[in-house]
Design an enzyme around this catalytic site. Structure first.
Site, short mmCIF file in Angstrom:
data_model
loop_
_atom_site.label_atom_id
_atom_site.label_comp_id
_atom_site.label_asym_id
_atom_site.label_seq_id
_atom_site.Cartn_x
_atom_site.Cartn_y
_atom_site.Cartn_z
N ASP A 140 0.81 -1.22 0.00
CA ASP A 140 0.00 0.00 0.00
C ASP A 140 0.84 1.27 0.00
OD1 ASP A 140 -2.64 -0.51 -0.37
OD2 ASP A 140 -3.29 0.10 1.62
N ASP A 442 -12.48 -6.95 9.01
CA ASP A 442 -12.45 -8.40 8.92
C ASP A 442 -13.59 -9.03 9.72
OD1 ASP A 442 -11.36 -7.57 11.33
OD2 ASP A 442 -9.33 -8.17 10.80
#
Length: 732
Positions: A140, A442
């Site tokens: 990222d 998540d």
């Protein structure tokens, strides 16, 4: 002919001792009810001393009883799983599914590239057909350093993978493997050569990281570096996709002539004007990119610090996905988060009880939470597919076929899938992929998957499947738990709350299990009340508990002793130590009186539109002095922060209250010794325990001279404020 019957690929067993535990829990609940009755029936009348403190204690005890009830759902129906991978290979050796592995990293400064590639190499070396294995690294930060490290790893893999298979190496992270061997194990010529190659690679990467740039010579050797421009930064860069190894390419072989797994580098585009949705956004970009390259029906995602410690984990997971009778409803298989750098007595607590008790309990009701790493998914469930008994997902797959377009053309075509604008006006992050808008994306994603009819499995093999790096300072632990508890509380107030979104879709026991984590942070109010009110009233000589000679003393004594005894036994049964349990109690207190307070405040601000979701990456680099103190199990208080100020203030408050009582008993003799212990024994015990728990903190304030001590400014603020409060209370 009759229907063909197969031996099951896995089995589920009920945990032992459940009946005994249920009897114990029932008796404990009766004790809690008696405490509630005592509080309700003995509230001081208006104008009487201690009325407000009594009401506060009643509220705290009602909450503790309610929360204890929630925790029982995760202990009432525990199950254990066993996988039979030998049966899997006998039955499906030539039809095993393609598997895509996602590794995510965000910043080379706090997640060193050498650590990242050790994780990548460990998953590339799985005991699995390499032509059916693809590994994707999401960077990222779009760092040249991370890409360079991955490029070097792709070259080293040609030697490392055949070495692992020849000698059945465990673990298959090179750094972990070399560190695990004694000197006597390092005399073999092949070992010496592979270690030399690894050290050469590590030195090149280390040199580049220290320089902060990749050398011009290295850039000339590989054309892929042309993708980086001088104005790129970790928050503002174009999409980059590089296929470093393509298993369909005839030249993609190791030194033994065996196919290598596919290896892909992905840096999704990031622009300041487009919100990038943190790790969830990175995962969704990988889902799209991988669907065009390998399209494995099974996806494994691991954090960059969580290397594979068991080369057979894929086979273990597939046992739960490919059983003919029991697998069709399983969406994901969650492995425990285990850490290689924990100290013997786990100075900052652990996930021990969660992994070895609570997740087994959640498994008994339909499956554990998805915790973001060490998890195998059916790809279709991440696309938002509803569970169906009729249309079952067939995971069996052949080897990928040769593509018509070359690698460069494919890279150019797929970069748009990782662009910052691709998801605009789509259902990505909502109905497709990982969910957006939550610090624990998540957990939220796993919850919504199960609300579509799917179940999950928790599997803890004898050899740990993954090993990671846990935080080594108190500040890191508190920040991490602040993010987790804040995210879980966000879920409670969102449209996906287990209370209304999960009710009717999930087993009621699993709903209570989710609420156990969603209510982590609200525990701060009851804990603060119990940490402050009894001590202050002790200083004033006002009792908030029954006398020792009263029959109402017995429920309090039983609940305290029974709960602590069970907690202690549970921790030891889970593999912990006596001192580890005591450290766990300290961190339990610290989390509830610091991390959870800020989690509640941030959630409230977010609900009123005054705060945005943030995601803080826990640093994986530790100062040598800090690491030395960590190994010596000395708590690290060195970073000034509001959380530390709260902890030190509460510790000082309890210390001064206890000292004030001692003064009244021994010096001024304002109170009689017999009277005090008869009427306020439980308050003295509680205050004394709080002081004893905080001994490392007092040491850090008054005695330590190293950099891990509490900053002087924080210490002065805490002492002055606590002393002022105690003085005011004493003279009321």
């Amino acid at each position: 002919m009759g229907e063909l019957k197969y031996e099951p690929l896995f089995e589920t067993k009920k945990a032992k001792g459940r009946i005994i535990y249920r009897l114990f829990a029932t008796s404990l609940f009766c004790g809690i009810l008696l405490i509630w009755i005592y509080r309700l029936c003995n509230i001081p009348k208006p104008g009487e001393n201690g009325r407000y403190g009594w009401i506060g204690m009643l509220g705290a005890e009602l909450w503790f009883g309610f929360y204890w009830f929630l925790t029982q759902s995760l202990r009432w129906n525990r199950v254990n799983r066993q996988a039979f991978r030998d049966r899997l290979l006998q039955r499906y050796e030539n039809e095993l599914p393609r598997v895509d592995v996602f590794v995510c990293t965000a910043d080379p400064a706090i997640e060193p590239p050498i650590m990242v590639i050790n994780t990548v190499l460990s998953v590339m070396a799985y005991n699995y057909p390499p032509e059916k294995l693809s590994v994707y690294l999401s960077d990222d930060a779009s760092s040249e350093l991370t890409f360079y490290a991955l490029l070097e790893a792709s070259r080293f893999a040609k030697n490392w993978l055949p070495y692992c298979k020849k000698f059945n190496v465990e673990p298959r992270s090179p750094a972990a493997y070399f560190a695990s061997l004694s000197v006597s194990d390092q005399s073999d010529a092949e070992f010496s050569e592979i270690k030399r190659l690894y050290e050469d690679m590590a030195n090149k990467i280390d040199t580049a990281c220290k320089a902060g740039r990749v050398s011009d010579q290295a850039k000339l050797e590989y054309k892929g570096f042309s993708k980086w421009s001088s104005y790129s930064s970790k928050k503002n860069h174009a999409a980059i996709l590089q296929i470093l190894i393509d298993s369909r390419d005839e030249g993609a072989k190791d030194i033994d002539g065996v196919k290598l797994p596919t290896l892909v580098y992905v840096a999704r585009e990031k622009r300041p004007q487009h919100f990038h949705n943190f790790k969830a956004g990175a995962m969704n970009a990988l889902i799209r990119v991988s669907s065009e390259i390998s399209n494995g029906p099974v996806i494994l995602n691991v954090d960059c610090d969580m290397y594979s410690n068991n080369s057979n984990s894929i086979q273990d997971a597939l046992c739960f996905f490919m059983d003919e009778e029991k697998s069709h409803e399983i969406a994901f298989v969650q492995f425990p988060q285990s850490f290689e750098n924990t100290t013997k007595n786990e100075i900052y607590g652990s996930l021990r009880v969660i992994d070895k008790v609570e997740f087994h309990g959640a498994d008994g009701y339909g499956g554990p939470l998805y915790t973001g790493t060490g998890c195998f998914h059916r790809r279709d469930t991440l696309y938002g597919r509803e569970f169906s008994n009729v249309a079952r997902i067939d995971l069996k797959s052949s080897c990928p076929e040769k593509r018509e377009e070359n690698t460069h053309e494919l890279e150019e075509r797929l970069e748009c899938l990782a662009s910052s604008t691709y998801e605009q006006n789509t259902q990505w992050g909502n109905e497709i992929g990982l969910k957006y808008g939550c610090p624990v994306e998540d957990v939220l994603t796993g919850l919504t998957i199960k609300c579509k009819g799917w179940k999950s499995v928790f599997y803890r093999p004898k050899r740990e499947a993954f090993l990671g790096v846990t935080a080594t300072t108190l500040d890191q632990i508190l920040v991490q738990h602040k993010r987790w508890s804040e995210g879980d509380l966000n879920i409670l107030f969102s449209k996906y709350s287990p209370v209304w979104y999960g009710l009717g879709k999930l087993n009621p026991g699993l709903v209570l299990g989710y609420l156990n984590y969603c209510f982590w942070s609200p525990n701060c109010f009851a804990t603060l009340c119990y940490s402050i009110v009894p001590s202050l009233y002790l200083l004033r000589g006002i009792s908030l508990f029954p006398q020792v000679s009263s029959k109402w003393f017995l429920p309090f004594a039983y609940v305290i002793i029974a709960e602590l005894t069970y907690s202690f036994a549970e921790f030891l049964w889970s593999g912990g130590t006596v001192l580890g349990w005591w450290n766990e109690q300290r961190i339990w207190l610290y989390k509830r009186t610091s991390s959870y307070i800020f989690a509640v405040l941030d959630t409230m601000l977010k609900l009123f539109g005054s705060s945005n979701t943030t995601f803080i990456v826990t640093p994986k680099v530790t100062d040598e002095d800090v690491l030395l103190r960590y190994k010596q199990e000395a708590m690290e208080f060195g970073s000034a922060s509001p959380m530390l100020t709260i902890l030190s203030t509460l510790a000082m408050l309890n210390l001064f209250c206890l000292m004030g009582l001692v003064k009244k008993l021994l010096l001024t003799r304002e109170l009689g010794l017999k009277y005090v212990f008869e009427t306020m024994a439980l308050q003295i015990l509680l205050c004394g325990v709080l002081v004893f728990v905080n001994l490392p903190l007092y040491n850090a304030v008054f005695f330590r001279k190293d950099k891990g001590k509490i900053p002087s400014s924080t210490a002065v603020q805490s002492v002055v404020f606590s002393l002022s409060v105690c003085t005011c209370i004493a003279y009321l």
